[in-house]
Design an enzyme around this catalytic site. Sequence first.
Site, PDB file in Angstrom:
ATOM      1  N   SER A 144       0.796  -1.292   0.109  1.00 50.83           N
ATOM      2  CA  SER A 144       0.117  -0.039  -0.017  1.00 50.83           C
ATOM      3  C   SER A 144       0.809   1.098  -0.037  1.00 50.83           C
ATOM      4  CB  SER A 144      -0.820  -0.005   1.219  1.00 50.83           C
ATOM      5  OG  SER A 144      -1.436   1.261   1.508  1.00 50.83           O
ATOM      6  N   TYR A 157      -3.073  -0.911  10.045  1.00 48.56           N
ATOM      7  CA  TYR A 157      -2.785  -1.114   8.668  1.00 48.56           C
ATOM      8  C   TYR A 157      -1.715  -1.067   8.240  1.00 48.56           C
ATOM      9  CZ  TYR A 157      -4.416  -0.653   3.578  1.00 48.56           C
ATOM     10  OH  TYR A 157      -4.640  -1.179   2.469  1.00 48.56           O
TER      11      TYR A 157
END
Length: 277
Positions: A144, A157
């Site tokens: 990401s 995350y």
Amino acid sequence: MPNWNLENRTAVVTGAASGIGRALAVGLAARGCNLALADRNVAGLEETERVIATNRVRISRHALDVADREAVAALPAVVEAAHGGLDLLVNNAGVAVGGTFDDVTEADFEWLFEINFWGVVRMTRAFLPLLRAQPEARIVNLSSLYGLIAPPGQTAYAASKFAVRGFSQALAHELAGSSVGVTVVHPGGVATSVADSARLPAHMTPEEAARGRAAANSLLKLPPERAAAIILAAVERRQGRVLVGTDAKLVALIERLVPVSYWSLIQKLIPRGRAAT
């Protein structure tokens, strides 16, 4: 060296029921690649198959929770029986948890890691023997933008996506010189349902949750189809890393220039009220 031709290959794609996973499946099918589609969302998988159904490629659907180690371990035999082998593994499945470290429960932290990180590790371990049996094969792991930087409100995350990045880079070094390559992908803000499906702290009111999701969604602009096209082009070129979107490229540059204090600069680039929380 010519681009890797994906026609008549076979790919496993996790998280294939929607978002980037579905767009990758569509792009692979357009290239003539056979598909083993995996996701917990069975209805979504059926819709993905309907979208890409064609006589040119062979498609199999697999209801799979990548957090289920027994199910993951059993999947390679099922895929081999359906397709005869595997050339490409795309570890795309992922989830999100919002809130500061104090807000995120240990259970939610572990839930996210079971999917975002351990799912990648388990799928890679399970399918590596099939991949090694091919003259050329590849593993594609979705990290990401938050595997490059770590904003406040993203402890769980970002930790999982940094872990995917580190695992992918070390694995690529270990597999160097073998028939299996590794690509790690850092998408920026792609317009998926990840924010809408994220787990949020229990103390949040519905109004606070709605505002948080709206703020997150305002940063997710790149169409999944465009993201998939960028990723697949990088796979065909055998790239080891791919930055998806202008935001990912800009953030990667800033992090390289000011690796300790990047967040103070990046905050100034985010429209007021849209910073990660």
